[in-house]
Design an enzyme around this catalytic site. Sequence first.
Site, PDB file in Angstrom:
ATOM      1  CG  ASP A  41      65.719  28.309  12.972  1.00  0.00           C
ATOM      2  OD1 ASP A  41      64.657  28.947  13.019  1.00  0.00           O
ATOM      3  OD2 ASP A  41      65.820  27.124  13.345  1.00  0.00           O
ATOM      4  CB  ILE A 158      67.395  26.849  22.077  1.00  0.00           C
ATOM      5  CG1 ILE A 158      66.020  27.498  22.346  1.00  0.00           C
ATOM      6  CG2 ILE A 158      67.454  25.465  22.698  1.00  0.00           C
ATOM      7  CD1 ILE A 158      64.877  26.775  21.652  1.00  0.00           C
ATOM      8  CB  SER A 176      62.645  28.943  23.160  1.00  0.00           C
ATOM      9  OG  SER A 176      61.654  28.014  22.896  1.00  0.00           O
ATOM     10  CD  GLU A 208      60.687  29.150  18.772  1.00  0.00           C
ATOM     11  OE1 GLU A 208      61.053  28.434  19.721  1.00  0.00           O
ATOM     12  OE2 GLU A 208      60.133  28.690  17.761  1.00  0.00           O
ATOM     13  CG  ASP A 282      70.964  37.065  11.555  1.00  0.00           C
ATOM     14  OD1 ASP A 282      71.145  37.454  12.723  1.00  0.00           O
ATOM     15  OD2 ASP A 282      71.875  37.031  10.708  1.00  0.00           O
TER      16      ASP A 282
END
Length: 320
Positions: A41, A158, A176, A208, A282
Amino acid sequence: MVKRSKRMVMTVLLSLLLLLGSVFPVSASTWNLKGDTNVHDPAYIVEKGTGTHWVFSTGSGLQVLYSTDGTTYNRSLPIFTAKPAWWSSYVPNQSGLDVWAPDIFYYNGTYYLYYAISTFGSKVSAIGLVTTTSISGGKWTDQGMVISSNDSSSYNAIDPNLTQDEKGNLWLTFGSWSNGIYITAIDKSTMKPSGNAYRIATKSGGIEAPNIVYNPNTGYYYLFVSIGKCCSGLDSTYQVAVGRSKSILGPYVDKNGTDMKNGGASVIDSGNSAWAGPGGQDIEGISIIARHAYSAAENGAPKLLISDLYWDSSGWPYYH
């Protein structure tokens, strides 16, 4: 004489290409990364002034990588060496210093690092915030809890992502799985929610890691998500998918026109034989996408991948 001139031209072109390769850290699309690239992540940013490339990721204390050239990464100290007091109040069963899915955003001279604490299979979660004016300085200030959830909540707090709309307003997307992805307005003075949260996407089988990006060239907001199952090494079924909207609040629709609130999502990366389960993406600006994927060559180790992000003639993003 003609042959000699051609050779000279080719030599100059080759030298120019080599020079460009040393200046820019990318290949045709996917960057050739080296060093310590073990992440999950990832959140990617280039620091103002220093030009240092930083990657924050899931892990003990919130993991940190850095690179001076964008290609060779080293591991720095984690953000947290001890639990902030408020963590245990909101997520009492959290394991140690386990921190999930951070997001980094630069605004008005300050870096805002959002992150989540939770436990697998539970909606007892919280999003927190730390800030600094210098990432390289390494001094972060705890700003406390941003938004929390419990097993009776409609959402799971989250996977935070802060974004700015075309008018300069700030929004936090998060959420999520079964209850989907939510968005809420952010107060610029507190950098915390100023109103209700609205659901903008759901999908059976998992959704998510939301990221919203506004592309001024197309006039659309794009909601990037990870669908499928994460965190199972080479058995992970994560895929990067996207939908778009003329409004930051939606509706976001996929290439077939299906609303993401009704399960729509156009997959743009489903992995390959070398990389399984790409996701946790991202987006930096509108031209770079970072994500993790599980390396077949390293028995399913989660690795950082960064690629140039392109836009087709119909206004949809892609990379390769």
